[in-house]
Design a protein around this motif. Structure first.
Motif, PDB file in Angstrom:
ATOM      1  N   ASP A 495       0.804  -1.224   0.000  1.00 16.64           N
ATOM      2  CA  ASP A 495       0.000   0.000   0.000  1.00 16.64           C
ATOM      3  C   ASP A 495       0.831   1.264   0.000  1.00 16.64           C
ATOM      4  O   ASP A 495       0.346   2.334  -0.337  1.00 16.64           O
ATOM      5  CB  ASP A 495      -0.872   0.075   1.269  1.00 16.64           C
ATOM      6  CG  ASP A 495      -1.643  -1.189   1.519  1.00 16.64           C
ATOM      7  OD1 ASP A 495      -2.535  -1.490   0.730  1.00 16.64           O
ATOM      8  OD2 ASP A 495      -1.351  -1.868   2.518  1.00 16.64           O
ATOM      9  N   LEU A 496       2.077   1.161   0.457  1.00 14.73           N
ATOM     10  CA  LEU A 496       2.866   2.355   0.737  1.00 14.73           C
ATOM     11  C   LEU A 496       4.302   2.071   0.300  1.00 14.73           C
ATOM     12  O   LEU A 496       4.940   1.159   0.830  1.00 14.73           O
ATOM     13  CB  LEU A 496       2.812   2.669   2.233  1.00 14.73           C
ATOM     14  CG  LEU A 496       3.237   4.029   2.757  1.00 14.73           C
ATOM     15  CD1 LEU A 496       2.811   4.174   4.213  1.00 14.73           C
ATOM     16  CD2 LEU A 496       4.734   4.253   2.649  1.00 14.73           C
ATOM     17  N   VAL A 497       4.782   2.818  -0.669  1.00 13.56           N
ATOM     18  CA  VAL A 497       6.137   2.596  -1.192  1.00 13.56           C
ATOM     19  C   VAL A 497       6.947   3.867  -1.009  1.00 13.56           C
ATOM     20  O   VAL A 497       6.474   4.967  -1.324  1.00 13.56           O
ATOM     21  CB  VAL A 497       6.095   2.185  -2.666  1.00 13.56           C
ATOM     22  CG1 VAL A 497       7.490   2.207  -3.293  1.00 13.56           C
ATOM     23  CG2 VAL A 497       5.484   0.793  -2.805  1.00 13.56           C
ATOM     24  N   VAL A 498       8.165   3.707  -0.490  1.00  9.60           N
ATOM     25  CA  VAL A 498       9.056   4.844  -0.295  1.00  9.60           C
ATOM     26  C   VAL A 498      10.297   4.650  -1.167  1.00  9.60           C
ATOM     27  O   VAL A 498      11.057   3.700  -0.966  1.00  9.60           O
ATOM     28  CB  VAL A 498       9.468   5.002   1.184  1.00  9.60           C
ATOM     29  CG1 VAL A 498      10.363   6.235   1.359  1.00  9.60           C
ATOM     30  CG2 VAL A 498       8.230   5.124   2.073  1.00  9.60           C
ATOM     31  N   ASN A 499      10.462   5.547  -2.143  1.00 10.23           N
ATOM     32  CA  ASN A 499      11.648   5.548  -2.993  1.00 10.23           C
ATOM     33  C   ASN A 499      12.764   6.282  -2.272  1.00 10.23           C
ATOM     34  O   ASN A 499      12.849   7.514  -2.297  1.00 10.23           O
ATOM     35  CB  ASN A 499      11.340   6.248  -4.323  1.00 10.23           C
ATOM     36  CG  ASN A 499      10.697   5.322  -5.326  1.00 10.23           C
ATOM     37  OD1 ASN A 499      11.197   4.233  -5.577  1.00 10.23           O
ATOM     38  ND2 ASN A 499       9.574   5.747  -5.889  1.00 10.23           N
ATOM     39  N   ASN A 500      13.630   5.511  -1.621  1.00  5.41           N
ATOM     40  CA  ASN A 500      14.692   6.119  -0.822  1.00  5.41           C
ATOM     41  C   ASN A 500      16.083   5.696  -1.279  1.00  5.41           C
ATOM     42  O   ASN A 500      17.064   6.375  -0.972  1.00  5.41           O
ATOM     43  CB  ASN A 500      14.503   5.740   0.655  1.00  5.41           C
ATOM     44  CG  ASN A 500      15.666   6.157   1.512  1.00  5.41           C
ATOM     45  OD1 ASN A 500      15.868   7.346   1.759  1.00  5.41           O
ATOM     46  ND2 ASN A 500      16.467   5.186   1.950  1.00  5.41           N
ATOM     47  N   GLN A 542      -4.992  -4.140  -6.583  1.00  5.12           N
ATOM     48  CA  GLN A 542      -5.639  -4.214  -5.268  1.00  5.12           C
ATOM     49  C   GLN A 542      -6.919  -3.399  -5.213  1.00  5.12           C
ATOM     50  O   GLN A 542      -7.842  -3.731  -4.479  1.00  5.12           O
ATOM     51  CB  GLN A 542      -4.690  -3.670  -4.188  1.00  5.12           C
ATOM     52  CG  GLN A 542      -3.613  -4.620  -3.760  1.00  5.12           C
ATOM     53  CD  GLN A 542      -2.753  -4.049  -2.665  1.00  5.12           C
ATOM     54  OE1 GLN A 542      -2.142  -4.797  -1.936  1.00  5.12           O
ATOM     55  NE2 GLN A 542      -2.683  -2.755  -2.514  1.00  5.12           N
ATOM     56  N   ARG A 543      -6.922  -2.261  -5.930  1.00  3.35           N
ATOM     57  CA  ARG A 543      -8.060  -1.338  -5.891  1.00  3.35           C
ATOM     58  C   ARG A 543      -8.307  -0.795  -4.481  1.00  3.35           C
ATOM     59  O   ARG A 543      -9.456  -0.602  -4.048  1.00  3.35           O
ATOM     60  CB  ARG A 543      -9.331  -2.002  -6.443  1.00  3.35           C
ATOM     61  CG  ARG A 543      -9.177  -2.520  -7.864  1.00  3.35           C
ATOM     62  CD  ARG A 543     -10.464  -3.103  -8.411  1.00  3.35           C
ATOM     63  NE  ARG A 543     -10.251  -3.683  -9.736  1.00  3.35           N
ATOM     64  CZ  ARG A 543     -11.210  -4.237 -10.484  1.00  3.35           C
ATOM     65  NH1 ARG A 543     -12.461  -4.287 -10.007  1.00  3.35           N
ATOM     66  NH2 ARG A 543     -10.945  -4.746 -11.667  1.00  3.35           N
ATOM     67  N   MET A 544      -7.215  -0.538  -3.776  1.00  2.00           N
ATOM     68  CA  MET A 544      -7.302  -0.004  -2.415  1.00  2.00           C
ATOM     69  C   MET A 544      -6.610   1.352  -2.308  1.00  2.00           C
ATOM     70  O   MET A 544      -6.411   1.860  -1.196  1.00  2.00           O
ATOM     71  CB  MET A 544      -6.647  -0.978  -1.428  1.00  2.00           C
ATOM     72  CG  MET A 544      -7.319  -2.323  -1.312  1.00  2.00           C
ATOM     73  SD  MET A 544      -6.330  -3.515  -0.353  1.00  2.00           S
ATOM     74  CE  MET A 544      -6.297  -2.740   1.275  1.00  2.00           C
ATOM     75  N   GLY A 545      -6.266   1.960  -3.430  1.00  2.00           N
ATOM     76  CA  GLY A 545      -5.509   3.192  -3.379  1.00  2.00           C
ATOM     77  C   GLY A 545      -4.084   2.913  -2.949  1.00  2.00           C
ATOM     78  O   GLY A 545      -3.569   1.800  -3.108  1.00  2.00           O
ATOM     79  N   GLY A 546      -3.415   3.919  -2.406  1.00  2.00           N
ATOM     80  CA  GLY A 546      -2.055   3.720  -1.934  1.00  2.00           C
ATOM     81  C   GLY A 546      -1.272   5.010  -1.875  1.00  2.00           C
ATOM     82  O   GLY A 546      -1.770   6.089  -2.224  1.00  2.00           O
ATOM     83  N   ASP A 547      -0.025   4.892  -1.417  1.00  2.00           N
ATOM     84  CA  ASP A 547       0.885   6.032  -1.306  1.00  2.00           C
ATOM     85  C   ASP A 547       2.226   5.664  -1.909  1.00  2.00           C
ATOM     86  O   ASP A 547       2.773   4.590  -1.631  1.00  2.00           O
ATOM     87  CB  ASP A 547       1.111   6.404   0.171  1.00  2.00           C
ATOM     88  CG  ASP A 547      -0.038   7.200   0.760  1.00  2.00           C
ATOM     89  OD1 ASP A 547      -0.145   8.386   0.423  1.00  2.00           O
ATOM     90  OD2 ASP A 547      -0.810   6.615   1.540  1.00  2.00           O
ATOM     91  N   ILE A 548       2.770   6.583  -2.712  1.00  2.00           N
ATOM     92  CA  ILE A 548       4.152   6.495  -3.167  1.00  2.00           C
ATOM     93  C   ILE A 548       4.840   7.773  -2.712  1.00  2.00           C
ATOM     94  O   ILE A 548       4.344   8.874  -2.971  1.00  2.00           O
ATOM     95  CB  ILE A 548       4.252   6.342  -4.698  1.00  2.00           C
ATOM     96  CG1 ILE A 548       3.529   5.076  -5.164  1.00  2.00           C
ATOM     97  CG2 ILE A 548       5.719   6.315  -5.136  1.00  2.00           C
ATOM     98  CD1 ILE A 548       3.455   4.933  -6.681  1.00  2.00           C
TER      99      ILE A 548
END
Length: 676
Positions: A495-500, A542-548
């Motif tokens: 659901d949540l991906v951080v490009n670090n 997933q159709r649950m939205g999310g955060d990048i």
């Protein structure tokens, strides 16, 4: 050895073997004496495993201690089976002293049975007899008069009275089989009680093996055989986001996948549709697996698109049927329907997905369904599987006492049931982000090119129920796909991906080589693009939205000296945020960025040589670089990894639900980097 120490030791031995009882299932007790601090006289007590907890890890605070005289006196005020739930509140008036666990629904069974030590367990072999259509006759055949059949009754005070009467009427018996439920054994000593419990369990196991037919689930269905291991897990990873999205229709859930041999064999056999439709029986089972699982009715060889479409159809039907089940049995005062999504999804040839509010709950749901498969196998081997009536399942699933347990649970943390993948999480900023997200309730895939560092961070976060390590070079499309596959198999989706992930090359223009440029951009600009693309694929399925979230830099705005490769790639990342926010918004996916100033302490980049080169540019000692950066800011404060992690949480924790395309400066105030 004192009574409590002896009881805990017995509990640990019984709970350590899954053949004896399922996780958090069953309870043990011991009776003994202790000094009443008020009168100074000895008083007879019952120590019994309290509500919740697990036998294998039971500690003294997990026991409830009750006065036996008061507990037994409750029989005189018992208002009858129609009002037996009232007796649970009465247990509180029988407690000896303060502290300890809340008494469980099975307390009466342990207190009223006339034996010093009692075990109530949920072994697969015992439940198989308990759930067989002719379980009473089979119990007699298996044990003779040593074990007595007790017909199904919902756990409670009346069941305690029933078992106490059995113990009194059958002094030769060592225990009983509880129809549709499990077993209870007793003994004059802790050793005798444990021996009797194991005798019942192992005797039932031998009986099922020796008397049972070889293929209780029927012949193998052609085309339903398990896929080869690599193909099976690849298909599971492809289907997991779809399945998790469906199971999260009412509320977000974490997933757990297993392709255990018992599951694959069950789903390959002709009888699995009939048996799965009957649902589980033991209360501990169906409270975690729901009344029945959702079963994909297609062989594993069909195209993925066809399987996904069929899962969506079956899920819609499941929700309709579950609502009808609720309406059939709900009465005035029943708790509201908690949700109509399945807790277990079975995919022939592939395996099983379990779901719950967190990873442990999801994993345990799957473990309980494996228990249920073993129960069905045993019952079908010697008879036919006949679980308790649907109406009885409803009475337990929507029991006010169970509802009260749910109300006592702490409020979920802001990122509960969310799954995060953080690149470059083996050190520095990435590690701080992973720690903060996990602390706020997220499950975390710790991704790093250094697999050892990723493993150490995942262990710090609490191990496989909280975090998994994935080794990934973000310049490799194949490794990125594998990292996401590992995350979705571990937790159901992302659901949540951080490009670090990143490196820093600090050189003047004339010293910057094409190789420097390409390496800097391959890891950060191209790597972020590849990670975001894979994230978007999973999230849209997933159709649950999310955060990048992109960890960009104030250098994407501020033109610092001798920094062409790094500054340009950070500007690239900054614009990816805007471009993807515009493109992915229709899917409910928010894309935002964080622009830190130089993070010196705890930074893998600075420790790798970047710090020394930047210190040389500014004419300061490397040890003074953090202080130098702080002095040039408006707030005169040094930026640390934790400050960047705070910004990531602010963007993803729920309060900025309507924000996308934003960059948050975390630079203590660099005026030249103000966003315009």
């Amino acid at each position: 050895m004192d009574v409590v120490t002896e009881l805990l030791a017995r509990s640990h031995r019984l709970g350590a073997d899954p053949r004896n009882t399922n996780y958090a299932g069953g309870n043990t007790s011991a009776k003994g004496t202790a000094t009443d601090p008020v009168t100074g006289r000895d008083v007879e007590l019952l120590w019994v495993k309290g509500s919740g907890g697990d036998l294998g890890t039971l500690t003294a605070p997990g026991l409830a201690a009750l006065r036996l005289d008061r507990l037994r006196a409750l029989t005189a005020v018992y208002p009858g089976v129609e009002r037996e739930d009232e007796m649970v509140a009465a247990f509180d008036y029988c407690l000896h002293g303060r502290g300890g666990a809340a008494p469980s629904i099975d307390t009466a069974m342990h207190g009223l049975v006339g034996a010093a030590h009692v075990d109530h367990l949920h072994p697969d072999s015992g439940i198989a007899l308990a759930c067989a259509a002719d379980g009473e006759a089979l119990t007699k055949e298996c044990f003779g008069s040593a074990v007595v059949w007790v017909p199904w009754r919902r756990p409670g005070f009346q069941l305690g009275l029933d078992i106490a009467a059995v113990r009194e009427a059958h002094p030769e018996a060592v225990g009983c089989v509880l129809g549709g439920h499990g077993i209870t054994a007793w003994g004059a000593t802790s050793e005798e009680c444990e021996r009797n419990s194991l005798h019942i369990i192992r005797t039932a196991e031998r009986f099922l093996t020796e008397r049972g037919k070889p293929d209780p689930f029927g012949p193998v269905l052609e085309g339903y055989e398990p896929l080869p291991a690599a193909e099976r897990r690849a298909r599971a990873a492809a289907l997991a986001p779809v399945v998790r999205g469906l199971a999260s229709t009412d509320r977000a859930q974490v997933g757990h996948f297993t392709d255990a041999p018992e599951v694959l064999d069950f789903l390959a056999r002709a009888e699995h549709p009939r048996l799965a439709a009957l649902g589980t029986s033991c209360p501990d089972h169906f409270l975690r697996t729901k009344v029945r699982p959702l079963v994909l009715d297609l062989p594993p060889g069909v195209p993925l698109e066809e399987a996904a479409a069929r899962l969506r159809e079956l899920h819609a039907a499941y929700r309709t049927e579950y609502a009808a089940y609720y309406e059939r049995h709900a009465v005035a005062g029943s708790p509201a329907m908690r949700g109509a999504d399945p807790a277990v999804v079975l995919v022939p040839g592939v395996g099983m997905f379990g779901f719950g509010r967190d990873k442990q709950t999801a994993r345990v749901a799957g473990e309980f369904y494996v228990n249920a498969i073993n129960v069905m196998r045993g019952a079908e081997a010697v008879s036919s599987y006949a679980p308790i009536e649907e109406s009885e399942k409803f009475r337990i699933e929507y029991w006010e006492l169970e509802e009260a347990k749910l109300r006592r649970m702490p409020a979920p943390r802001p990122l509960a049931a969310r799954v995060a993948l953080v690149t470059g999480a083996g050190s520095g900023i990435g590690r701080a982000i992973a720690r903060r997200l996990a602390a706020e309730g997220a499950c975390v895939a710790v991704a790093d090119v250094d697999g050892g560092s990723a493993e150490r961070v995942a262990a710090e976060l609490g191990g496989p129920d909280r975090a998994v390590a994935v080794t990934v070079d973000v310049t490799s499309e194949e490794q990125i796909a594998a990292a996401f596959a590992a995350a979705v198999l571990a937790f159901g989706g992302v659901d949540l991906v951080v490009n670090n992930a990143g490196i820093s090359i600090s050189k003047p223009l004339l010293e910057t080589t094409a190789q420097d440029w390409d390496r800097q951009h391959a890891i950060m600009a191209r790597g972020s693009f590849l990670v975001s693309r894979e994230a978007a694929r999973v999230m849209t399925e997933q159709r649950m939205g999310g955060d990048i979230v992109y960890i960009a830099s104030k250098n994407g705005v501020f033109a610092g000296p001798n920094n062409i490769a790094y500054g340009a790639t950070k500007a690239d990342q900054a614009h990816q945020v805007r471009l993807l926010a515009a493109e992915l918004g229709e899917h409910g996916i928010r894309v935002n960025g964080v622009n830190p100033d130089g993070v010196v302490r705890g930074s893998g980049i600075f420790a790798g040589g970047w710090g020394a080169r930047r210190a040389a540019v500014y004419g300061v000692e490397e040890s003074e670089l953090g202080a130098y950066y702080a002095r040039r800011t408006l707030l005169k404060r040094e930026v640390l990894p934790e400050h960047v992690a705070n910004a990531v949480f602010a963007l993803t924790g729920g309060d900025l639900s309507h924000t996308t395309g934003l960059h948050i400066p975390v630079d203590a105030g660099v005026a030249a980097a103000f966003l315009r």
